[in-house]
Design a protein around this motif. Structure first.
Motif, short mmCIF file in Angstrom:
data_model
loop_
_atom_site.label_atom_id
_atom_site.label_comp_id
_atom_site.label_asym_id
_atom_site.label_seq_id
_atom_site.Cartn_x
_atom_site.Cartn_y
_atom_site.Cartn_z
N THR A 14 0.71 -1.23 0.02
CA THR A 14 0.16 -0.12 -0.01
C THR A 14 0.95 1.27 0.10
O THR A 14 2.17 1.24 0.24
N PRO A 15 0.43 2.51 -0.04
CA PRO A 15 1.15 3.76 0.02
C PRO A 15 1.40 4.09 1.37
O PRO A 15 1.75 5.21 1.66
N GLY A 16 0.80 3.46 2.36
CA GLY A 16 1.03 3.71 3.51
C GLY A 16 -0.33 4.02 4.34
O GLY A 16 -1.09 4.75 3.75
N PRO A 17 -0.38 3.56 5.53
CA PRO A 17 0.45 2.74 6.60
C PRO A 17 0.99 1.69 5.82
O PRO A 17 0.24 1.04 5.05
N LEU A 18 2.25 1.17 6.10
CA LEU A 18 2.85 0.18 5.58
C LEU A 18 3.63 -0.72 6.27
O LEU A 18 3.81 -0.56 7.64
N THR A 19 4.10 -1.81 5.85
CA THR A 19 4.71 -2.89 6.57
C THR A 19 5.96 -2.29 7.39
O THR A 19 6.97 -1.45 6.37
N THR A 20 6.19 -2.59 8.59
CA THR A 20 7.26 -1.91 9.29
C THR A 20 8.35 -2.99 9.80
O THR A 20 7.79 -4.22 9.94
N SER A 21 9.44 -2.53 10.21
CA SER A 21 10.36 -3.64 11.01
C SER A 21 9.82 -4.04 12.24
O SER A 21 9.12 -3.26 12.95
N SER A 194 5.23 15.95 4.42
CA SER A 194 5.37 14.31 4.55
C SER A 194 4.90 13.59 5.66
O SER A 194 4.19 14.66 6.67
N SER A 195 4.84 12.45 6.10
CA SER A 195 4.19 11.80 6.91
C SER A 195 5.10 10.82 7.67
O SER A 195 6.07 9.97 6.91
N ALA A 196 4.97 10.37 8.90
CA ALA A 196 5.77 9.38 9.54
C ALA A 196 5.54 7.97 8.92
O ALA A 196 6.68 7.20 8.92
N ASN A 197 4.53 7.65 8.36
CA ASN A 197 4.37 6.33 7.99
C ASN A 197 4.33 6.09 6.51
O ASN A 197 3.63 5.12 5.83
N LYS A 198 5.22 6.89 5.97
CA LYS A 198 5.38 6.60 4.41
C LYS A 198 6.86 6.16 4.14
O LYS A 198 7.23 4.99 4.87
N CYS A 199 7.62 6.51 3.40
CA CYS A 199 8.86 6.34 2.91
C CYS A 199 10.14 6.25 4.28
O CYS A 199 11.00 5.39 4.12
N ILE A 200 9.90 6.96 5.34
CA ILE A 200 10.61 6.61 6.43
C ILE A 200 10.45 5.16 6.86
O ILE A 200 11.27 4.82 7.81
N PRO A 204 1.75 5.50 11.81
CA PRO A 204 0.97 6.46 11.98
C PRO A 204 0.85 7.27 13.16
O PRO A 204 1.25 6.68 14.20
N GLY A 205 0.81 8.76 12.79
CA GLY A 205 0.66 9.56 14.15
C GLY A 205 0.80 10.89 14.15
O GLY A 205 0.49 11.62 14.96
N PHE A 206 1.73 11.19 13.15
CA PHE A 206 2.17 12.55 12.95
C PHE A 206 2.65 12.74 11.70
O PHE A 206 3.34 11.69 10.86
N GLY A 207 2.95 13.90 11.20
CA GLY A 207 3.59 14.29 9.84
C GLY A 207 4.33 15.45 10.40
O GLY A 207 4.57 15.70 11.27
N PHE A 208 4.91 15.99 8.99
CA PHE A 208 6.06 17.21 9.53
C PHE A 208 6.02 17.91 8.16
O PHE A 208 5.86 17.44 7.13
N ILE A 209 6.67 19.19 8.49
CA ILE A 209 6.62 20.32 7.67
C ILE A 209 8.12 20.75 7.52
O ILE A 209 8.55 21.05 8.87
#
Length: 383
Positions: A14-21, A194-200, A204-209
């Motif tokens: 998916t484009p996020g939320p996505l699989t995490t380690s 952008s957002s915490a739960n994408k390519c980083i 989910p829970g926060f984003g950043f500018i």
């Protein structure tokens, strides 16, 4: 009362939320208070490290963390950065561009919408022509990777045109930041979101500018909400390092670990290369099965790919989706306005080996559904 068993995790394409380690998940097992020194140190570190990813020089750029999903963070910028007498132009070639326009309407912001087909990229020539005939545009917003289709807009080239028009430039890089290098200075980007739960690969829970300091300071007093006041959030973080309201502590801790893992992988370019190899393997396999990619190859990102439905009435997406889900794979429904497509993401903690496993599951499911459009070769391999 008997507690129902927890269902097993799926691989999320998916484009996020996505699989995490596992280690990102484990980072959330620690409890901290919002005023604890360890937590405040994590917030400071994250703000600095996000600027370092550019790198975006700290003398010119600021990083602001904001609670909520990506849409909350986009709304924070749209509702805070544009003055009462400003006018926003939104470039739309998908659902998320339309959402930015909807946000502006809700806040009563003067608005122009320039919309093109969902399989068409915005070019600098298109934008220059529009701006030459438009009046009063003070801000321009565009989605970098429009995950409605998977298209990647030319944010750097567009940025030169926006700068020449004297407008403030807002880029929604929700699904690209962390895997696609973005030159804020060279692109004349004032606000990058952008957002915490994408390519980083956080949760989910926060984003950043990431904001040009001059543009951020000019947003003072323009906020149309209390909790999403971008300047207010930045000023609070600068004053004492605190979020103004309850922070998503466990999400922050997970994100700090995700940044560690991004660094260990080799940074933005290395992560982007893994995703690109995922995308290549996916498209090669899907085309071999018989699926058609919606976008032209030169317009397609490696973030998420839209595939047209096969021309067989036996193919029903809901059934296709649920069968894959039962096998441990989650894909995404389509979001296009005029085409019957579904989407498969190639970001997150997945590799080309996971892609091959998904492709094998797709072959099996199509055979079970009796989709005759699938080639005999594919049917034999899944028998």
């Amino acid at each position: 009362m008997k507690v129902p068993p927890i269902s097993p995790s799926r691989l999320l394409f998916t484009p996020g939320p996505l699989t995490t380690s596992a280690t990102v998940k484990e980072a959330m097992l620690r409890d901290l208070g919002s005023l604890d020194s360890d937590f405040l140190a994590s917030v400071r570190s994250i703000r600095t490290r996000l600027l370092d990813l550019g790198p975006y020089p700290p003398e010119d750029y600021e990083c602001v963390l904001m609670q909520g999903s990506g849409t909350f963070v986009v709304e924070s910028v749209i509702s805070s950065a544009i003055p009462r007498d400003g006018k926003l132009l939104v470039l739309v070639n998908g659902a998320y561009g339309r959402r930015i326009a909807q946000t502006a309407r809700v806040h009563g912001i003067a608005l122009d919408v320039f919309e093109v087909a969902e399989n068409r990229k915005f070019t600098p020539e298109l934008i220059a022509e529009y701006l030459a005939s438009a009046a009063g545009i003070t801000h321009v917003a565009v989605v970098h990777c429009e995950t409605t289709s998977g298209i990647l807009n030319q944010v750097e080239e567009i940025g030169h045109v926006v700068r020449d028009a004297g407008a403030v430039y807002i880029v929604d890089a929700m699904s690209s930041f962390g895997a696609v290098p973005i030159d804020m200075a060279g692109s004349h980007i004032d606000f990058l979101i952008s957002s915490a739960n994408k390519c980083i690969e956080g949760v989910p829970g926060f984003g950043f500018i990431l904001a040009n300091r001059r543009a951020l300071r000019s947003a003072k007093g323009h906020a149309r909400t209390l909790s999403l006041d971008l300047y207010g959030q930045w000023a609070a973080m600068e004053a004492d390092g605190h979020f103004r309201f309850t922070p998503p502590i466990h999400t922050i801790l997970a994100f700090e670990q995700a940044l560690n893992e991004l660094e260990e992988e080799g940074g933005v370019r290395a992560r982007g290369e893994r995703y690109r190899q995922n995308h290549i393997a996916l498209c090669r396999g899907m085309k071999a099965i018989g699926f058609e990619v919606y976008l032209a190859e030169e317009d397609q990102s490696f973030i998420i790919t839209s595939f047209r439905y096969p021309p067989d009435p036996a193919f029903q997406f809901a059934d296709f989706y649920s069968r894959l889900w039962s096998l441990g794979f989650a894909i995404y429904p389509g979001k296009l306005s005029h085409e019957s497509c579904f989407r498969i993401g190639t970001i997150g903690r997945i590799t080309s080996t996971d892609i091959e496993a998904l492709l094998e599951a797709i072959r099996r499911v199509l055979r079970e559904m009796g989709v005759q459009w699938v080639s005999e070769d594919v049917a034999e391999r899944t028998a």
